[in-house]
Design a protein around this motif. Structure first.
Motif, PDB file in Angstrom:
ATOM      1  N   LYS A 150       0.813  -1.203   0.000  1.00 31.06           N
ATOM      2  CA  LYS A 150       0.000   0.000   0.000  1.00 31.06           C
ATOM      3  C   LYS A 150       0.856   1.266   0.000  1.00 31.06           C
ATOM      4  N   ILE A 151       2.111   1.149   0.414  1.00 26.76           N
ATOM      5  CA  ILE A 151       2.991   2.308   0.502  1.00 26.76           C
ATOM      6  C   ILE A 151       4.286   1.985  -0.235  1.00 26.76           C
ATOM      7  N   THR A 152       4.804   2.948  -0.941  1.00 26.66           N
ATOM      8  CA  THR A 152       6.025   2.696  -1.713  1.00 26.66           C
ATOM      9  C   THR A 152       7.226   2.689  -0.773  1.00 26.66           C
ATOM     10  N   ALA A 153       8.324   2.124  -1.249  1.00 26.10           N
ATOM     11  CA  ALA A 153       9.529   1.996  -0.436  1.00 26.10           C
ATOM     12  C   ALA A 153      10.129   3.366  -0.128  1.00 26.10           C
ATOM     13  N   SER A 154      10.119   4.274  -1.112  1.00 28.38           N
ATOM     14  CA  SER A 154      10.689   5.604  -0.876  1.00 28.38           C
ATOM     15  C   SER A 154       9.859   6.373   0.152  1.00 28.38           C
ATOM     16  N   ARG A 155       8.534   6.234   0.067  1.00 25.86           N
ATOM     17  CA  ARG A 155       7.655   6.905   1.036  1.00 25.86           C
ATOM     18  C   ARG A 155       7.873   6.326   2.436  1.00 25.86           C
ATOM     19  N   LYS A 156       8.047   5.004   2.505  1.00 29.52           N
ATOM     20  CA  LYS A 156       8.289   4.340   3.779  1.00 29.52           C
ATOM     21  C   LYS A 156       9.602   4.825   4.390  1.00 29.52           C
ATOM     22  N   LEU A 157      10.644   4.950   3.567  1.00 33.71           N
ATOM     23  CA  LEU A 157      11.954   5.429   4.036  1.00 33.71           C
ATOM     24  C   LEU A 157      11.852   6.873   4.521  1.00 33.71           C
ATOM     25  N   LEU A 158      11.113   7.709   3.781  1.00 31.85           N
ATOM     26  CA  LEU A 158      10.935   9.106   4.167  1.00 31.85           C
ATOM     27  C   LEU A 158      10.218   9.193   5.516  1.00 31.85           C
TER      28      LEU A 158
ATOM     29  N   GLU B 210      14.538  14.472  18.502  1.00 31.25           N
ATOM     30  CA  GLU B 210      14.182  15.784  19.032  1.00 31.25           C
ATOM     31  C   GLU B 210      13.487  15.653  20.394  1.00 31.25           C
ATOM     32  N   CYS B 211      12.563  14.696  20.494  1.00 32.79           N
ATOM     33  CA  CYS B 211      11.866  14.464  21.762  1.00 32.79           C
ATOM     34  C   CYS B 211      12.826  13.992  22.845  1.00 32.79           C
ATOM     35  N   TRP B 212      13.765  13.124  22.466  1.00 37.94           N
ATOM     36  CA  TRP B 212      14.743  12.605  23.431  1.00 37.94           C
ATOM     37  C   TRP B 212      15.623  13.722  23.958  1.00 37.94           C
ATOM     38  N   GLU B 213      16.094  14.621  23.055  1.00 37.07           N
ATOM     39  CA  GLU B 213      16.926  15.742  23.487  1.00 37.07           C
ATOM     40  C   GLU B 213      16.149  16.675  24.411  1.00 37.07           C
ATOM     41  N   GLN B 214      14.900  16.937  24.078  1.00 36.56           N
ATOM     42  CA  GLN B 214      14.072  17.799  24.913  1.00 36.56           C
ATOM     43  C   GLN B 214      13.864  17.164  26.295  1.00 36.56           C
ATOM     44  N   GLU B 215      13.616  15.851  26.321  1.00 31.90           N
ATOM     45  CA  GLU B 215      13.444  15.132  27.574  1.00 31.90           C
ATOM     46  C   GLU B 215      14.710  15.194  28.421  1.00 31.90           C
ATOM     47  N   HIS B 216      15.866  15.059  27.762  1.00 31.23           N
ATOM     48  CA  HIS B 216      17.162  15.117  28.452  1.00 31.23           C
ATOM     49  C   HIS B 216      17.366  16.501  29.077  1.00 31.23           C
ATOM     50  N   GLU B 217      17.056  17.546  28.336  1.00 30.29           N
ATOM     51  CA  GLU B 217      17.184  18.907  28.857  1.00 30.29           C
ATOM     52  C   GLU B 217      16.240  19.142  30.039  1.00 30.29           C
ATOM     53  N   GLU B 218      15.015  18.631  29.935  1.00 28.11           N
ATOM     54  CA  GLU B 218      14.059  18.775  31.035  1.00 28.11           C
ATOM     55  C   GLU B 218      14.560  18.062  32.285  1.00 28.11           C
ATOM     56  N   ARG B 219      15.144  16.872  32.098  1.00 27.51           N
ATOM     57  CA  ARG B 219      15.692  16.122  33.226  1.00 27.51           C
ATOM     58  C   ARG B 219      16.810  16.896  33.914  1.00 27.51           C
ATOM     59  N   GLU B 220      17.709  17.472  33.096  1.00 23.57           N
ATOM     60  CA  GLU B 220      18.819  18.252  33.659  1.00 23.57           C
ATOM     61  C   GLU B 220      18.291  19.467  34.425  1.00 23.57           C
ATOM     62  N   ALA B 221      17.273  20.155  33.869  1.00 23.96           N
ATOM     63  CA  ALA B 221      16.705  21.320  34.540  1.00 23.96           C
ATOM     64  C   ALA B 221      16.028  20.908  35.850  1.00 23.96           C
ATOM     65  N   GLU B 222      15.331  19.785  35.852  1.00 26.17           N
ATOM     66  CA  GLU B 222      14.679  19.274  37.061  1.00 26.17           C
ATOM     67  C   GLU B 222      15.712  18.929  38.122  1.00 26.17           C
TER      68      GLU B 222
ATOM     69  N   SER C  31      12.578   8.131   8.337  1.00 26.22           N
ATOM     70  CA  SER C  31      13.567   9.155   8.684  1.00 26.22           C
ATOM     71  C   SER C  31      12.910  10.309   9.452  1.00 26.22           C
ATOM     72  N   LEU C  32      11.681  10.689   9.069  1.00 25.26           N
ATOM     73  CA  LEU C  32      10.959  11.736   9.795  1.00 25.26           C
ATOM     74  C   LEU C  32      10.650  11.310  11.232  1.00 25.26           C
ATOM     75  N   MET C  33      10.248  10.049  11.384  1.00 23.14           N
ATOM     76  CA  MET C  33       9.959   9.536  12.723  1.00 23.14           C
ATOM     77  C   MET C  33      11.213   9.514  13.589  1.00 23.14           C
ATOM     78  N   LEU C  34      12.335   9.106  13.002  1.00 26.05           N
ATOM     79  CA  LEU C  34      13.595   9.085  13.762  1.00 26.05           C
ATOM     80  C   LEU C  34      14.017  10.494  14.165  1.00 26.05           C
TER      81      LEU C  34
END
Length: 182
Positions: free
Chosen positions: A4-12, A23-35, A15-18
């Motif tokens: 149902k989905i092409t390989a290039s779309r799946k790869l894109l 980004e979420c992990w870095e934000q979580e890390h910064e919040e932990r340090e601030a806490e 990569s967006l999810m990663l």
């Protein structure tokens, strides 16, 4: 069958999810340090050592050493509890593996149980009405074909001699043919 989905779309999308996860992990890390910084600032007051005499500094050091000892004792107790729990978990896992290995499930056998016995097992003493499932079946009368045919009793040796050879087979053929024509 096409995906149902092409390989290039799946790869894109991957990569967006990663990128979003990073980004979420870095934000979580910064919040932990601030806490952590906020908690330490709240719990540990800043030390004012300027203008203190030698005896006051020694008292301050004794207080700090006493607090460090209390924290070390708590840390040791927590470590001991953690080790005990991990050992217990490991032992329980081994017990589970041992129990799985020793006992095999027996193959199930078919058991014929009447409706009354099944209801008695399910309902116990409440079951008083007996169910006769065969009573509700439609009765069918069988036609007695043997009664309609006249039974000829005779000497079997004559019958065998008459039926032997080609003449006997012709008689059997004719005999089978004649009742259907009548």
């Amino acid at each position: 069958r096409k995906p149902k989905i092409t390989a290039s779309r799946k790869l894109l999308l991957k990569s967006l999810m990663l990128a979003k996860a990073k980004e979420c992990w870095e934000q979580e890390h910064e919040e932990r340090e601030a806490e952590k910084a906020r908690y330490l600032a709240e719990r540990i007051p800043t030390l004012q050592t300027r203008g203190l005499s030698l005896s006051a500094l020694q008292d301050l050091c004794r207080d700090l050493h006493a607090k460090v000892e209390v924290v070390d004792e708590e840390r040791y107790d927590i470590e001991a509890k953690c080790l005990h729990n991990t050992r217990e978990i490991k032992d329980l896992k081994l017990k589970v593996l041992d129990l799985r290995g020793k006992f095999k499930r027996p193959p199930l056998r078919r058991v014929r149980v009447s409706a009354d016995a099944m209801l008695r097992a399910l309902l116990g003493s409440k079951h008083k009405v007996s169910m006769d499932l065969r009573a509700n079946l439609k009765s069918v009368k069988k036609e007695d074909t043997e009664k309609e045919r006249p039974v000829e009793v005779g000497d079997w040796r004559k019958n065998v001699e008459a039926m032997s050879g080609m003449e006997g087979r012709k008689k059997m053929f004719d005999a089978a043919k004649s009742p259907t024509t009548q």
